[in-house]
Design a protein around this motif. Structure first.
Motif, PDB file in Angstrom:
ATOM      1  N   ALA A 177      23.909  -0.923   2.463  1.00 19.52           N
ATOM      2  CA  ALA A 177      24.244   0.264   3.261  1.00 19.52           C
ATOM      3  C   ALA A 177      23.725   0.126   4.685  1.00 19.52           C
ATOM      4  N   ASP A 178      22.534  -0.439   4.861  1.00 20.11           N
ATOM      5  CA  ASP A 178      21.975  -0.626   6.201  1.00 20.11           C
ATOM      6  C   ASP A 178      22.793  -1.642   6.994  1.00 20.11           C
ATOM      7  N   LEU A 179      23.175  -2.720   6.341  1.00 18.13           N
ATOM      8  CA  LEU A 179      23.987  -3.729   7.032  1.00 18.13           C
ATOM      9  C   LEU A 179      25.343  -3.150   7.430  1.00 18.13           C
ATOM     10  N   ALA A 180      25.922  -2.342   6.567  1.00 22.78           N
ATOM     11  CA  ALA A 180      27.202  -1.721   6.907  1.00 22.78           C
ATOM     12  C   ALA A 180      27.062  -0.813   8.123  1.00 22.78           C
ATOM     13  N   ALA A 230      39.635 -14.160   1.463  1.00 21.60           N
ATOM     14  CA  ALA A 230      40.927 -13.478   1.586  1.00 21.60           C
ATOM     15  C   ALA A 230      40.939 -12.504   2.752  1.00 21.60           C
ATOM     16  N   ALA A 231      39.758 -11.948   3.086  1.00 23.76           N
ATOM     17  CA  ALA A 231      39.654 -10.998   4.204  1.00 23.76           C
ATOM     18  C   ALA A 231      39.472 -11.693   5.544  1.00 23.76           C
ATOM     19  N   GLY A 232      39.448 -13.035   5.556  1.00 17.45           N
ATOM     20  CA  GLY A 232      39.298 -13.771   6.807  1.00 17.45           C
ATOM     21  C   GLY A 232      37.867 -13.964   7.243  1.00 17.45           C
ATOM     22  N   VAL A 233      36.919 -13.734   6.329  1.00 17.50           N
ATOM     23  CA  VAL A 233      35.502 -13.923   6.633  1.00 17.50           C
ATOM     24  C   VAL A 233      35.085 -15.312   6.149  1.00 17.50           C
ATOM     25  N   LEU A 279      31.055  -4.163   2.988  1.00 15.77           N
ATOM     26  CA  LEU A 279      30.743  -5.011   4.139  1.00 15.77           C
ATOM     27  C   LEU A 279      32.013  -5.471   4.854  1.00 15.77           C
ATOM     28  N   ILE A 280      33.035  -5.787   4.107  1.00 14.12           N
ATOM     29  CA  ILE A 280      34.301  -6.197   4.737  1.00 14.12           C
ATOM     30  C   ILE A 280      34.870  -5.057   5.565  1.00 14.12           C
ATOM     31  N   GLU A 281      34.858  -3.858   5.004  1.00 16.55           N
ATOM     32  CA  GLU A 281      35.412  -2.708   5.727  1.00 16.55           C
ATOM     33  C   GLU A 281      34.566  -2.352   6.938  1.00 16.55           C
ATOM     34  N   ALA A 282      33.245  -2.438   6.810  1.00 19.07           N
ATOM     35  CA  ALA A 282      32.360  -2.106   7.935  1.00 19.07           C
ATOM     36  C   ALA A 282      32.494  -3.122   9.061  1.00 19.07           C
ATOM     37  N   GLY A 283      32.663  -4.368   8.699  1.00 19.84           N
ATOM     38  CA  GLY A 283      32.741  -5.414   9.722  1.00 19.84           C
ATOM     39  C   GLY A 283      34.082  -5.489  10.404  1.00 19.84           C
ATOM     40  N   ALA A 318      31.981  -3.666  -5.112  1.00 17.01           N
ATOM     41  CA  ALA A 318      31.862  -2.513  -4.207  1.00 17.01           C
ATOM     42  C   ALA A 318      31.087  -2.885  -2.950  1.00 17.01           C
ATOM     43  N   SER A 319      30.007  -3.633  -3.114  1.00 16.84           N
ATOM     44  CA  SER A 319      29.213  -4.043  -1.952  1.00 16.84           C
ATOM     45  C   SER A 319      30.008  -4.972  -1.044  1.00 16.84           C
ATOM     46  N   VAL A 320      30.726  -5.891  -1.649  1.00 16.89           N
ATOM     47  CA  VAL A 320      31.554  -6.807  -0.865  1.00 16.89           C
ATOM     48  C   VAL A 320      32.587  -6.028  -0.067  1.00 16.89           C
TER      49      VAL A 320
END
Length: 376
Positions: A95-98, A174-177, A145-149, A140-142
């Motif tokens: 949550a903090d990283l997001a 798949a998300a380009g990360v 982070l993808i959505e936040a980034g 869920a965590s993955v």
């Protein structure tokens, strides 16, 4: 804007070295690179592409976890030749990283995006990361982070032996990360499967991973020999012995080695205590180590390295300047699909570093202007 020219003794343009070269500029951009028929250049040295540091946490007292320090960090490393950078964040709760990913700036010149070094790391190989915040990568965590980034999240380092890690590699890829293998106790088989799924960067090779044993090879031989993998090296004289650097470069070749700094907030400052995420690092003689709760010193904690010092070290080990330019600029730019960086060519930004025959920085060209006036 009127065109202007820079004349140098040697210029590294991709695989070509141009003797007595002329760089034609129009504002921030390179218009043409051509032989200079007038003989000895205005600058007696090598012009190489601006350095591309894809793993850096901070400098000059600032850390990328704080948005207010971003400009300070970029300015410090730019003075040392880094003209493109991916900013790295140490492990913290998801949550903090997001929250940090949402609040950190984007579209900053020279800042390409963000790298999460954790929190999906092995406790057994946590290094300078707080083991209390490390966790397995659940879907869920993955997704968080993808959505936040968004498009700003460029890379994440994870340990592929963790529960859910292979699925996380699939999702991030798949998300380009870009997925990096690191802080891992994985064996060779798990490492090879991670590479097959898309973990094609080795976070600071050798450091914070299972070492080589002749009957239990671990990840290092796989990462050095798989043709899709780019291996990061911290060439600061502390993280790796020079013979180990030579082993890696000679095994993988400059096209698969990326010099990085892994620099922390203490970079450019005096010895002392500095924050590193939720932990404290003690710096003595340029070497940073985690200060444990009992006051003892633990793992190496990032570095105080700059890219110009890494460049000079590799030249000092006997590698030709064009090959070191590949490792310091071209390979990291190609690996991370960074446009407008890593090469000197028409249509590219005029970002370059002037070095002497020993690889020592003499001047930094940023967007067509010298940040300092190099000696003619």
């Amino acid at each position: 804007m009127a065109e202007r020219t820079l004349r140098v003794r040697r210029l590294v343009a991709g695989a070509e070295v141009i003797e007595h070269a002329e760089l034609v500029l129009d504002g921030e951009w390179i218009v043409e690179i051509r032989p200079d028929r007038r003989g000895p250049g205005q600058h007696d040295g090598w012009l190489v592409p601006g350095f591309v540091d894809t793993h850096c946490h901070g400098a000059a007292g600032a850390d990328f976890s704080d948005a207010d320090g971003v400009a300070t960090i970029l300015e410090h490393h730019r003075d040392h030749g880094t003209t493109a950078m991916i900013g790295s964040l140490v492990s913290a709760p998801v949550a903090d990283l997001a929250t940090r990913l949402r609040s950190l700036p984007r579209d900053v010149p020279g800042l390409i995006g963000w790298h999460l070094e954790g929190p999906f790391l092995s406790v057994a190989r946590c290094g300078a990361h707080d083991p209390e915040v490390l966790t397995d990568p659940d879907p869920a965590s993955v997704r968080t982070l993808i959505e936040a980034g968004g498009g700003a999240l460029r890379m994440i380092t994870l340990a592929p032996e963790l529960s859910g890690a292979m699925g996380a590699i699939d999702a991030f890829t798949a998300a380009g990360v870009q997925v990096a293998f690191g802080h891992s106790d994985a064996d060779a088989t798990t490492t090879r499967e991670a590479v097959r799924r898309g973990a094609v960067v080795a976070t600071h090779l050798f450091n914070a991973m299972r070492p080589i044993h002749h009957r239990d090879p671990g990840p290092v031989p796989v990462l050095l020999t798989e043709s899709d993998v780019t291996a990061e090296l911290i060439a600061d004289g502390h993280h790796l012995d020079d013979d180990v650097i030579k082993l890696a470069v000679d095994a993988a070749g400059p096209e698969r080695i990326a010099l990085i700094t892994d620099a922390m907030a203490a970079t450019g400052l005096a010895d002392g205590a500095y924050p590193l995420g939720s932990m404290t690092a003690e710096v003595a003689g340029g070497l940073a180590r985690i200060r444990n709760a009992d006051g003892s010193l633990g793992s190496i904690a990032g570095s105080t390295l700059t890219m110009d010092a890494a460049f000079e070290r590799l030249v000092g080990l006997g590698y030709p300047i064009p090959d070191v330019a590949v490792m310091a600029a071209t390979t990291p730019a190609r690996t991370h699909r960074i446009d407008n960086a890593g090469v000197l060519a028409p249509g590219q930004p005029a970002d370059a570093v002037l070095v002497d025959d020993e690889g020592r920085r003499q001047g930094v060209l940023w967007r067509g202007r010298w940040r300092e006036s190099p000696a003619a």
